[in-house]
Design a protein around this motif. Sequence first.
Motif, PDB file in Angstrom:
ATOM      1  N   LEU A  86       0.820  -1.208   0.000  1.00 36.89           N
ATOM      2  CA  LEU A  86       0.000   0.000   0.000  1.00 36.89           C
ATOM      3  C   LEU A  86       0.857   1.262   0.000  1.00 36.89           C
ATOM      4  N   SER A  87       1.977   1.234   0.724  1.00 34.53           N
ATOM      5  CA  SER A  87       2.835   2.420   0.732  1.00 34.53           C
ATOM      6  C   SER A  87       3.492   2.637  -0.634  1.00 34.53           C
ATOM      7  N   LEU A  88       3.837   1.550  -1.329  1.00 37.03           N
ATOM      8  CA  LEU A  88       4.354   1.688  -2.690  1.00 37.03           C
ATOM      9  C   LEU A  88       3.282   2.256  -3.618  1.00 37.03           C
ATOM     10  N   LEU A  89       2.055   1.797  -3.453  1.00 35.38           N
ATOM     11  CA  LEU A  89       0.950   2.312  -4.247  1.00 35.38           C
ATOM     12  C   LEU A  89       0.722   3.799  -3.979  1.00 35.38           C
ATOM     13  N   VAL A  90       0.851   4.208  -2.719  1.00 38.66           N
ATOM     14  CA  VAL A  90       0.713   5.632  -2.365  1.00 38.66           C
ATOM     15  C   VAL A  90       1.804   6.450  -3.033  1.00 38.66           C
ATOM     16  N   LEU A  91       3.030   5.957  -3.027  1.00 46.85           N
ATOM     17  CA  LEU A  91       4.119   6.683  -3.675  1.00 46.85           C
ATOM     18  C   LEU A  91       3.841   6.895  -5.162  1.00 46.85           C
ATOM     19  N   ILE A  92       3.355   5.860  -5.811  1.00 43.76           N
ATOM     20  CA  ILE A  92       3.082   5.949  -7.248  1.00 43.76           C
ATOM     21  C   ILE A  92       1.905   6.882  -7.521  1.00 43.76           C
ATOM     22  N   ILE A  93       0.809   6.722  -6.780  1.00 40.48           N
ATOM     23  CA  ILE A  93      -0.374   7.557  -6.999  1.00 40.48           C
ATOM     24  C   ILE A  93      -0.056   9.028  -6.746  1.00 40.48           C
ATOM     25  N   PHE A  94       0.699   9.310  -5.692  1.00 34.72           N
ATOM     26  CA  PHE A  94       0.989  10.701  -5.366  1.00 34.72           C
ATOM     27  C   PHE A  94       1.844  11.356  -6.452  1.00 34.72           C
ATOM     28  N   VAL A  95       2.852  10.653  -6.931  1.00 34.58           N
ATOM     29  CA  VAL A  95       3.700  11.210  -7.989  1.00 34.58           C
ATOM     30  C   VAL A  95       2.888  11.433  -9.260  1.00 34.58           C
ATOM     31  N   LEU A  96       2.058  10.467  -9.624  1.00 32.72           N
ATOM     32  CA  LEU A  96       1.221  10.639 -10.810  1.00 32.72           C
ATOM     33  C   LEU A  96       0.241  11.792 -10.635  1.00 32.72           C
ATOM     34  N   ASN A  97      -0.304  11.937  -9.440  1.00 36.30           N
ATOM     35  CA  ASN A  97      -1.245  13.017  -9.187  1.00 36.30           C
ATOM     36  C   ASN A  97      -0.566  14.384  -9.309  1.00 36.30           C
ATOM     37  N   ILE A  98       0.634  14.501  -8.824  1.00 40.72           N
ATOM     38  CA  ILE A  98       1.333  15.788  -8.866  1.00 40.72           C
ATOM     39  C   ILE A  98       1.826  16.105 -10.276  1.00 40.72           C
TER      40      ILE A  98
END
Length: 142
Positions: A53-65
Amino acid sequence: MILHGLCVFLLALCLLCSVLSILISFYNSVSNPYETFMGPIGVYVCSSTSACLSLLVLIIFVLNITVTTMAEELVPSIETIASVLLTNKTSQMQVGYFLVIPYMVLSLGAILLIYLYEHTAYTHRREQERPTEDAPKEIMMY
């Protein structure tokens, strides 16, 4: 905005999984050795869920920004500064984002530590089951 909410929700789930992993470890360390709660499987599941889940958060946040224009739309939406003209639009990652990386590494480290402990305990049990294999043949005959 929804992706930021999703990131916060997933980070809350990561925290919950970490707490469950710690509670399972504490319970198993102080309980009867023959009665454990989910054994090492519980720690594996909680820690691996937390790391994924933390890896998924890292990916989603970077894509969102980087991909979306959320930051450019958020500033003019505030009523008091609606007449601001945005120039030199940049987004940057702060310390909180980079603190998720050691969290993920520590979750994976917990999995590795439990695996090494279980492997060592299994090897030790196997050696205790066959104590006469290394003994001389004269002793085994009596």
